[in-house]
Design an enzyme around this catalytic site. Structure first.
Site, short mmCIF file in Angstrom:
data_model
loop_
_atom_site.label_atom_id
_atom_site.label_comp_id
_atom_site.label_asym_id
_atom_site.label_seq_id
_atom_site.Cartn_x
_atom_site.Cartn_y
_atom_site.Cartn_z
N MET A 30 0.85 -1.19 0.00
CA MET A 30 0.00 0.00 0.00
C MET A 30 0.89 1.25 0.00
O MET A 30 0.45 2.34 0.34
CB MET A 30 -0.94 -0.01 1.20
CG MET A 30 -1.90 -1.20 1.16
SD MET A 30 -3.47 -0.94 1.97
CE MET A 30 -2.94 -0.66 3.65
N TYR A 32 4.16 3.91 0.81
CA TYR A 32 4.88 4.47 1.94
C TYR A 32 5.91 3.44 2.42
O TYR A 32 5.93 3.00 3.56
CB TYR A 32 3.94 4.90 3.07
CG TYR A 32 4.46 6.15 3.75
CD1 TYR A 32 4.44 7.38 3.09
CD2 TYR A 32 5.04 6.10 5.02
CE1 TYR A 32 4.96 8.52 3.68
CE2 TYR A 32 5.56 7.24 5.61
CZ TYR A 32 5.52 8.43 4.94
OH TYR A 32 6.04 9.55 5.52
N HIS A 34 8.96 1.01 3.40
CA HIS A 34 10.01 1.01 4.42
C HIS A 34 10.86 -0.25 4.23
O HIS A 34 10.61 -1.06 3.32
CB HIS A 34 9.41 1.08 5.83
CG HIS A 34 8.33 0.06 6.08
ND1 HIS A 34 8.60 -1.29 6.16
CD2 HIS A 34 6.99 0.19 6.24
CE1 HIS A 34 7.48 -1.95 6.37
NE2 HIS A 34 6.48 -1.08 6.42
N HIS A 37 9.22 -3.63 3.47
CA HIS A 37 8.84 -3.86 2.07
C HIS A 37 10.09 -4.14 1.21
O HIS A 37 10.08 -5.03 0.36
CB HIS A 37 8.20 -2.60 1.47
CG HIS A 37 6.92 -2.18 2.11
ND1 HIS A 37 6.79 -1.01 2.81
CD2 HIS A 37 5.70 -2.77 2.13
CE1 HIS A 37 5.55 -0.89 3.24
NE2 HIS A 37 4.86 -1.94 2.85
N GLY A 147 5.11 -10.04 4.43
CA GLY A 147 5.83 -9.97 5.70
C GLY A 147 5.09 -10.70 6.81
O GLY A 147 3.87 -10.74 6.84
N LYS A 149 5.01 -9.74 9.81
CA LYS A 149 4.42 -8.81 10.79
C LYS A 149 2.90 -8.91 10.71
O LYS A 149 2.21 -8.90 11.70
CB LYS A 149 4.87 -7.37 10.55
CG LYS A 149 4.42 -6.47 11.70
CD LYS A 149 4.64 -5.02 11.43
CE LYS A 149 3.69 -4.48 10.43
NZ LYS A 149 2.47 -3.88 10.96
N GLN A 153 -2.64 -12.09 8.08
CA GLN A 153 -2.80 -11.87 6.64
C GLN A 153 -2.06 -12.95 5.85
O GLN A 153 -2.59 -13.50 4.87
CB GLN A 153 -2.26 -10.48 6.27
CG GLN A 153 -2.12 -10.22 4.79
CD GLN A 153 -1.78 -8.78 4.49
OE1 GLN A 153 -2.63 -7.91 4.56
NE2 GLN A 153 -0.53 -8.49 4.11
N SER A 186 4.19 1.26 7.96
CA SER A 186 3.92 2.59 7.40
C SER A 186 3.21 3.45 8.43
O SER A 186 3.34 4.66 8.44
CB SER A 186 3.07 2.46 6.14
OG SER A 186 3.70 1.59 5.23
N ARG A 187 2.44 2.81 9.32
CA ARG A 187 1.66 3.57 10.32
C ARG A 187 2.55 4.16 11.42
O ARG A 187 2.07 5.02 12.16
CB ARG A 187 0.58 2.69 10.93
CG ARG A 187 -0.54 2.39 9.95
CD ARG A 187 -1.74 1.74 10.62
NE ARG A 187 -2.88 1.71 9.75
CZ ARG A 187 -3.27 0.64 9.01
NH1 ARG A 187 -2.58 -0.48 9.08
NH2 ARG A 187 -4.33 0.72 8.23
O1 PAF Z 1 -0.08 -5.75 3.64
C1 PAF Z 1 -0.50 -4.83 2.91
O2 PAF Z 1 0.14 -3.80 2.70
C2 PAF Z 1 -1.88 -4.98 2.29
O3 PAF Z 1 -2.76 -5.62 3.14
C3 PAF Z 1 -1.85 -5.66 0.89
C4 PAF Z 1 -1.38 -7.09 0.99
C5 PAF Z 1 -0.95 -4.88 -0.04
C6 PAF Z 1 -3.27 -5.68 0.31
O4 PAF Z 1 -3.77 -4.39 0.14
#
Ligand code: PAF
Length: 282
Positions: A30, A32, A34, A37, A147, A149, A153, A186-187
């Site tokens: 998404m 931003y 770091h 990523h 990731g 973290k 997900q 990012s947050r």
């Molecule tokens: O982990 C993320 O940044 C988001 O959940 C993803 C996998 C890009 C889906 O929008």
């Protein structure tokens, strides 16, 4: 480095790469960006011929009142960072392009999305699995990297790929941390200096949990009691959840046998942060 915004153009470009027998590694983000990523991208770079990333702040994974509008965005900086780690193609679709008028199809993974973040964010994972499925259909990767973290997900996406017979290898990589232990996110950009200090309680409490486990404590309640104590000592911190779960089913466990996941979601001021650690015997 190519930047492609259109769905059709991206599909055609990926088709072309596949026709040339090039393997495609994919890192959905998404933005931003770091170090977390970038570590996924570096690994993707090593494992495939072509490296594609996406930058798309996905509205369907945010609930009402969450931070979709103010989610940090900096496309210029992101493109520079992506170029620096050797990304070949950045896919940057618009919301209109991803969710055109009339959109009404969602992908839902049932059980593993119910506990942990699924309790306070009941539609979050439906948004994630829907957008990731769409991105997979557009980018057509051979492998995709996520990731740890965002552990829930990762488990959810692995389940989805298995259940829906998607021919994509899912690779999970360790959480990247700041030198003082804060998990990169990012947050973190939302945190004031005082909140940044309070946010360290997540990592400190996870380390305490690990230490207790190494010393022989198997009782989840006893470990969680100490974890909560450390976080609650910070007046800016409010626990959403602190749980010990089976790392595969993500169901709560009382007694740790073999391995377990300690997972946290904590609000520091207005910012909700998550972190986790896997406990393994031996
Ligand atoms: O982990 C993320 O940044 C988001 O959940 C993803 C996998 C890009 C889906 O929008």
């Amino acid at each position: 480095m190519e930047v492609i915004a259109g769905v059709k153009q991206m599909q055609e470009r990926s088709q072309q790469l596949r026709a040339q027998r090039e393997t495609i590694a994919f890192v959905p983000t998404m933005g931003y960006l770091h170090e977390g990523h970038l570590s996924l991208m570096r690994e993707g770079r090593k494992r495939a011929d072509a490296l594609i990333i996406s930058i798309f702040v996905n509205p369907t994974q945010f609930g009402p009142g969450e931070d979709y509008e103010r989610y940090p965005r900096d496309m210029k900086r992101d493109l520079q960072l992506a170029q620096g780690v050797g990304v070949d193609i950045v896919f940057t679709p618009s919301v209109q392009e991803m969710y055109p008028q009339g959109f009404q199809t969602y992908v839902e993974v049932e059980k593993v999305t119910k506990n942990l973040c699924g309790i306070s964010r009941p539609h979050h994972f439906r948004g994630v699995t829907t957008v990731v499925t769409k991105l997979f259909n557009i980018v057509k990767p051979h492998l995709a990297l996520f990731g740890q973290k965002d552990y829930q997900q990762l488990v959810t996406i692995k389940r989805m790929v298995e259940d829906l017979n998607m021919d994509i290898e899912i690779i999970g990589l360790p959480t990247v941390r700041e030198p003082d232990g804060l998990a990169m996110s990012s947050r973190n950009a939302y945190l004031s200096p005082e909140e940044r200090r309070a946010a360290l309680s997540l990592y400190r409490s996870l380390c305490k949990g690990e230490e207790l486990f190494r010393q022989g404590t198997k009782d989840a309640k006893a470990i969680l009691r100490e974890i909560r104590k450390i976080i609650k000592a910070q007046k800016l911190a409010q626990i959403d959840y602190a749980k010990i779960c089976d790392p595969h089913t993500l169901e709560d466990i009382d007694e740790i046998e073999g391995e377990a996941l300690i997972a946290l979601a904590v609000k520091i001021g207005e910012t909700r942060l998550i972190d986790n650690v896997i406990l393994r015997e031996g």
